[in-house]
Design an enzyme around this catalytic site. Structure first.
Site, PDB file in Angstrom:
ATOM      1  CB  THR A  38     -37.574  18.210 -38.124  1.00 56.75           C
ATOM      2  OG1 THR A  38     -38.980  18.265 -37.858  1.00 56.75           O
ATOM      3  CG2 THR A  38     -37.264  17.027 -39.033  1.00 56.75           C
ATOM      4  CG  PHE A  83     -48.564  10.241 -38.539  1.00 55.48           C
ATOM      5  CD1 PHE A  83     -49.772  10.904 -38.677  1.00 55.48           C
ATOM      6  CD2 PHE A  83     -48.542   9.031 -37.854  1.00 55.48           C
ATOM      7  CE1 PHE A  83     -50.941  10.367 -38.155  1.00 55.48           C
ATOM      8  CE2 PHE A  83     -49.707   8.487 -37.330  1.00 55.48           C
ATOM      9  CZ  PHE A  83     -50.910   9.154 -37.478  1.00 55.48           C
ATOM     10  CB  THR A 138     -52.889  16.684 -46.912  1.00 50.70           C
ATOM     11  OG1 THR A 138     -53.533  17.953 -46.935  1.00 50.70           O
ATOM     12  CG2 THR A 138     -51.850  16.669 -48.032  1.00 50.70           C
ATOM     13  CG  ASP A 139     -57.810  18.999 -47.282  1.00 51.36           C
ATOM     14  OD1 ASP A 139     -56.628  19.352 -47.092  1.00 51.36           O
ATOM     15  OD2 ASP A 139     -58.784  19.582 -46.739  1.00 51.36           O
ATOM     16  CD  GLU A 140     -52.574  22.144 -47.818  1.00 52.80           C
ATOM     17  OE1 GLU A 140     -51.649  22.499 -48.554  1.00 52.80           O
ATOM     18  OE2 GLU A 140     -52.758  22.602 -46.679  1.00 52.80           O
ATOM     19  CE1 TYR A 163     -47.420  18.807 -46.331  1.00 49.06           C
ATOM     20  CE2 TYR A 163     -49.414  19.932 -47.068  1.00 49.06           C
ATOM     21  CZ  TYR A 163     -48.801  18.942 -46.315  1.00 49.06           C
ATOM     22  OH  TYR A 163     -49.555  18.096 -45.546  1.00 49.06           O
ATOM     23  CE  LYS A 167     -48.576  14.247 -46.930  1.00 44.61           C
ATOM     24  NZ  LYS A 167     -47.974  13.348 -45.904  1.00 44.61           N
ATOM     25  CG  ASN A 193     -55.760  16.958 -38.312  1.00 44.60           C
ATOM     26  OD1 ASN A 193     -55.499  15.925 -37.709  1.00 44.60           O
ATOM     27  ND2 ASN A 193     -56.338  16.927 -39.498  1.00 44.60           N
ATOM     28  NE  ARG A 227     -56.302  26.227 -46.000  1.00 46.04           N
ATOM     29  CZ  ARG A 227     -56.385  26.923 -47.142  1.00 46.04           C
ATOM     30  NH1 ARG A 227     -57.571  27.175 -47.690  1.00 46.04           N
ATOM     31  NH2 ARG A 227     -55.302  27.365 -47.753  1.00 46.04           N
TER      32      ARG A 227
HETATM   33  P1  NAD Z   1     -45.732  17.899 -37.920  1.00 47.60           P
HETATM   34  O1  NAD Z   1     -44.880  18.803 -38.748  1.00 47.60           O
HETATM   35  O2  NAD Z   1     -46.303  18.394 -36.655  1.00 47.60           O
HETATM   36  O3  NAD Z   1     -44.928  16.558 -37.590  1.00 47.60           O
HETATM   37  C1  NAD Z   1     -44.103  15.922 -38.512  1.00 47.60           C
HETATM   38  C2  NAD Z   1     -43.198  14.954 -37.755  1.00 47.60           C
HETATM   39  O4  NAD Z   1     -42.382  14.267 -38.720  1.00 47.60           O
HETATM   40  C3  NAD Z   1     -42.224  15.656 -36.793  1.00 47.60           C
HETATM   41  O5  NAD Z   1     -42.201  14.975 -35.562  1.00 47.60           O
HETATM   42  C4  NAD Z   1     -40.876  15.574 -37.491  1.00 47.60           C
HETATM   43  O6  NAD Z   1     -39.781  15.528 -36.589  1.00 47.60           O
HETATM   44  C5  NAD Z   1     -41.034  14.274 -38.268  1.00 47.60           C
HETATM   45  N1  NAD Z   1     -40.149  14.222 -39.461  1.00 47.60           N
HETATM   46  C6  NAD Z   1     -39.986  15.176 -40.398  1.00 47.60           C
HETATM   47  N2  NAD Z   1     -39.085  14.775 -41.312  1.00 47.60           N
HETATM   48  C7  NAD Z   1     -38.703  13.516 -40.950  1.00 47.60           C
HETATM   49  C8  NAD Z   1     -37.812  12.567 -41.513  1.00 47.60           C
HETATM   50  N3  NAD Z   1     -37.131  12.818 -42.632  1.00 47.60           N
HETATM   51  N4  NAD Z   1     -37.667  11.379 -40.889  1.00 47.60           N
HETATM   52  C9  NAD Z   1     -38.344  11.101 -39.730  1.00 47.60           C
HETATM   53  N5  NAD Z   1     -39.188  11.984 -39.158  1.00 47.60           N
HETATM   54  C10 NAD Z   1     -39.381  13.171 -39.763  1.00 47.60           C
HETATM   55  O7  NAD Z   1     -46.866  17.419 -38.911  1.00 47.60           O
HETATM   56  P2  NAD Z   1     -48.404  17.037 -38.614  1.00 47.60           P
HETATM   57  O8  NAD Z   1     -49.228  18.247 -38.735  1.00 47.60           O
HETATM   58  O9  NAD Z   1     -48.469  16.204 -37.406  1.00 47.60           O
HETATM   59  O10 NAD Z   1     -48.708  16.136 -39.891  1.00 47.60           O
HETATM   60  C11 NAD Z   1     -48.463  14.731 -39.862  1.00 47.60           C
HETATM   61  C12 NAD Z   1     -48.856  14.149 -41.217  1.00 47.60           C
HETATM   62  O11 NAD Z   1     -50.236  14.395 -41.446  1.00 47.60           O
HETATM   63  C13 NAD Z   1     -48.101  14.761 -42.383  1.00 47.60           C
HETATM   64  O12 NAD Z   1     -47.810  13.728 -43.277  1.00 47.60           O
HETATM   65  C14 NAD Z   1     -49.086  15.735 -42.987  1.00 47.60           C
HETATM   66  O13 NAD Z   1     -48.878  15.863 -44.371  1.00 47.60           O
HETATM   67  C15 NAD Z   1     -50.412  15.046 -42.699  1.00 47.60           C
HETATM   68  N6  NAD Z   1     -51.586  15.927 -42.545  1.00 47.60           N
HETATM   69  C16 NAD Z   1     -51.541  16.990 -41.691  1.00 47.60           C
HETATM   70  C17 NAD Z   1     -52.688  17.753 -41.510  1.00 47.60           C
HETATM   71  C18 NAD Z   1     -52.702  18.930 -40.571  1.00 47.60           C
HETATM   72  O14 NAD Z   1     -53.677  19.672 -40.544  1.00 47.60           O
HETATM   73  N7  NAD Z   1     -51.695  19.137 -39.742  1.00 47.60           N
HETATM   74  C19 NAD Z   1     -53.854  17.436 -42.210  1.00 47.60           C
HETATM   75  C20 NAD Z   1     -53.846  16.345 -43.086  1.00 47.60           C
HETATM   76  C21 NAD Z   1     -52.710  15.585 -43.226  1.00 47.60           C
HETATM   77  O1  DAU Z   2     -55.593  20.813 -45.281  1.00 44.03           O
HETATM   78  C1  DAU Z   2     -54.656  20.030 -44.613  1.00 44.03           C
HETATM   79  C2  DAU Z   2     -53.371  20.812 -44.427  1.00 44.03           C
HETATM   80  O2  DAU Z   2     -53.636  21.786 -43.422  1.00 44.03           O
HETATM   81  C3  DAU Z   2     -52.194  19.940 -44.027  1.00 44.03           C
HETATM   82  O3  DAU Z   2     -51.901  19.065 -45.086  1.00 44.03           O
HETATM   83  C4  DAU Z   2     -50.958  20.798 -43.705  1.00 44.03           C
HETATM   84  O4  DAU Z   2     -49.908  19.980 -43.230  1.00 44.03           O
HETATM   85  C5  DAU Z   2     -51.345  21.795 -42.630  1.00 44.03           C
HETATM   86  O5  DAU Z   2     -50.253  22.644 -42.355  1.00 44.03           O
HETATM   87  C6  DAU Z   2     -52.553  22.615 -43.070  1.00 44.03           C
HETATM   88  O6  DAU Z   2     -52.192  23.474 -44.174  1.00 44.03           O
HETATM   89  P1  DAU Z   2     -52.745  24.980 -44.270  1.00 44.03           P
HETATM   90  O7  DAU Z   2     -51.851  25.739 -45.147  1.00 44.03           O
HETATM   91  O8  DAU Z   2     -54.195  24.978 -44.584  1.00 44.03           O
HETATM   92  O9  DAU Z   2     -52.589  25.412 -42.710  1.00 44.03           O
HETATM   93  P2  DAU Z   2     -52.024  26.730 -42.019  1.00 44.03           P
HETATM   94  O10 DAU Z   2     -52.321  26.608 -40.574  1.00 44.03           O
HETATM   95  O11 DAU Z   2     -50.632  27.027 -42.439  1.00 44.03           O
HETATM   96  O12 DAU Z   2     -52.954  27.857 -42.629  1.00 44.03           O
HETATM   97  C7  DAU Z   2     -54.362  27.786 -42.524  1.00 44.03           C
HETATM   98  C8  DAU Z   2     -54.929  28.990 -43.254  1.00 44.03           C
HETATM   99  O13 DAU Z   2     -54.576  30.175 -42.527  1.00 44.03           O
HETATM  100  C9  DAU Z   2     -54.364  29.187 -44.655  1.00 44.03           C
HETATM  101  O14 DAU Z   2     -55.389  29.712 -45.488  1.00 44.03           O
HETATM  102  C10 DAU Z   2     -53.263  30.238 -44.476  1.00 44.03           C
HETATM  103  C11 DAU Z   2     -53.803  31.081 -43.340  1.00 44.03           C
HETATM  104  N1  DAU Z   2     -52.791  31.692 -42.459  1.00 44.03           N
HETATM  105  C12 DAU Z   2     -51.854  30.888 -41.894  1.00 44.03           C
HETATM  106  C13 DAU Z   2     -50.891  31.390 -41.040  1.00 44.03           C
HETATM  107  C14 DAU Z   2     -49.831  30.507 -40.441  1.00 44.03           C
HETATM  108  C15 DAU Z   2     -52.843  33.049 -42.154  1.00 44.03           C
HETATM  109  O15 DAU Z   2     -53.722  33.781 -42.653  1.00 44.03           O
HETATM  110  N2  DAU Z   2     -51.907  33.569 -41.311  1.00 44.03           N
HETATM  111  C16 DAU Z   2     -50.906  32.794 -40.752  1.00 44.03           C
HETATM  112  O16 DAU Z   2     -50.056  33.340 -40.000  1.00 44.03           O
END
Ligand code: NAD
Ligand code: DAU
Length: 356
Positions: A38, A83, A138-140, A163, A167, A193, A227
């Site tokens: 994607t 993932f 996720t903690d969300e 979202y 999850k 992360n 966060r």
């Molecule tokens: P990301 O959006 O960077 O990556 C998601 C990946 O999944 C992409 O490579 C995308 O192409 C693939 N994908 C999406 N839909 C798909 C489908 N239908 N089939 C196959 N592939 C598909 O996400 P991320 O930040 O790397 O998060 C990975 C996992 O970790 C997620 O499940 C997310 O909920 C979880 N998570 C993320 C965070 C964070 O802070 N980013 C924290 C805790 C948990």
């Molecule tokens: O807690 C784990 C989650 O962290 C994961 O499950 C999600 O996949 C990941 O996207 C992340 O979610 P958040 O919503 O916490 O992350 P984001 O980076 O979108 O936003 C972090 C904080 O910053 C949130 O309070 C919203 C705020 N924010 C975000 C953006 C993109 C802003 O204030 N301005 C912005 O432009």
């Protein structure tokens, strides 16, 4: 030799996980990386392992039962680490549909296939030894905290965004497969992360890129939301530990007690960038408070006591170190940022794999 089926391995955490898994050329294992590519999936993330025969990439959608059946049948994985997901809260607010389709139904397709190929012929509730399905959650899913306390594994699920609701739904399905069919599953719930390869729509990379280009830094609402940040490599190591040594059926929270307000994060990025680039135009004057995110969770904070006590996991990278590394990485990978956000790359993907 173990075969890992890693979904979403071209995304932020998935690609870090695979790079980490294959970092030692002496390790014998096989990684099958399933990703639909994607907007968030980028094969460039895996450039450094191009030619490593232990890694196979399959462009496929986890919602596609026929494709998943074929992948599971031909690779016979021992581990499934899921993932793949739609991961951005803001996008889920404008288009919840795809979040349910990928995060819930896609997970169900994987569970069905894991159960199908791992079940031993003579007993429905018994499975090949040494197999495991790990759901990366996720903690969300726990919702939002007040000023005190932390999320533990027994905190009731209370998701607020489409979202996090998707999850949490997936987590319940994974739990149901564990409870009903005794499928050996684990769920990990990690905090926010940060690190290399994070798509520049998320707070930290977005602020780094905007600040560097003297663009406005959009802070939602008062910016005092909290966060709990963890360096991506620490998350990957925790997942590996749970996969190998976690108790089947258990949930493990992952976090490093590193809570910051969004304003603190933005201020730190500004200060760091201004210093390393010696650029006085990078300043807090770039901050713009914009409309708050709908249903915005106020505070996340993980209690990681269980994974610490049970598996000996501890975060290794202090935030002050991780954020410097991350900023440096983005400065050195401007080409990556341009590439993954460029229209050309998007049209290439559409041409190759159809519109997503
Ligand atoms: P990301 O959006 O960077 O990556 C998601 C990946 O999944 C992409 O490579 C995308 O192409 C693939 N994908 C999406 N839909 C798909 C489908 N239908 N089939 C196959 N592939 C598909 O996400 P991320 O930040 O790397 O998060 C990975 C996992 O970790 C997620 O499940 C997310 O909920 C979880 N998570 C993320 C965070 C964070 O802070 N980013 C924290 C805790 C948990
Ligand atoms: O807690 C784990 C989650 O962290 C994961 O499950 C999600 O996949 C990941 O996207 C992340 O979610 P958040 O919503 O916490 O992350 P984001 O980076 O979108 O936003 C972090 C904080 O910053 C949130 O309070 C919203 C705020 N924010 C975000 C953006 C993109 C802003 O204030 N301005 C912005 O432009």
């Amino acid at each position: 030799m173990k075969t890992y089926l890693v979904t979403g391995g071209a995304g932020f955490i998935g690609s870090n996980y695979i790079l980490n898994l294959l970092s030692n050329p002496q390790d014998t294992l096989r990684v099958v990386n399933i990703d639909a590519l994607t907007y968030a999936g980028n094969l460039e993330n895996l450039q450094s392992i191009e030619g490593d025969g232990r890694h196979s990439f399959v462009q496929a959608d986890i919602r596609d039962q026929d494709a998943m059946q074929q992948v599971f049948d031909s690779y016979q994985p021992d581990y499934v680490v899921n993932f793949a997901a739609e991961s951005h809260v803001d996008r889920s607010i404008t288009n919840p549909q795809v979040f349910v389709e990928t995060n819930v139904l896609g997970t169900l397709t994987l569970l069905n296939n894991a159960k199908r190929i791992w079940q031993t012929a003579d007993d429905e509730d018994s499975y090949r030894t040494g197999v495991r399905f790990l759901q990366v959650s996720t903690d969300e899913v726990y919702g939002s905290l007040g000023p005190e306390g932390f999320f533990t594994e027994t905190t009731p699920l209370d998701p607020h965004s489409p979202y996090s609701a998707s999850k949490a739904s997936a987590d319940l399905l994974v739990k149901a497969f564990g409870d009903t069919y005794r499928l050996p599953v684990n769920i990990t719930r990690c905090s926010n992360n940060y690190g290399p390869f994070q798509f520049p729509e998320k707070l930290i990379p977005l602020m780094i890129n905007n600040a560097q280009q003297h663009r406005a830094l959009p802070v939602y609402g008062d910016g005092l939301q909290v966060r709990d940040w963890l360096f991506v490599e620490d998350h990957c190591k925790a997942i590996e530990l749970v996969l190998k040594r976690g108790e089947p059926g258990e949930v493990y929270n992952i976090g490093g007690h590193n809570e910051r307000t969004n304003m603190q994060i933005v201020a730190q990025i500004i200060a760091q960038l201004a210093e390393s680039l010696d650029d006085p135009q990078i300043s807090e004057a770039l901050i713009q408070h914009v409309a708050d995110r709908k249903g915005h969770d106020r505070r996340y904070g993980i209690d990681p006591a269980k994974i610490g006590a049970a598996l000996g996991w501890q975060p290794e990278t202090p935030f002050e170190e991780g954020i410097v590394q991350t900023i440096r990485w983005y400065l050195e990978h401007q080409g990556w940022v341009e590439h993954v956000t460029s229209g050309a790359y998007r049209s290439y993907l559409e041409q190759m794999y159809g519109s997503r």
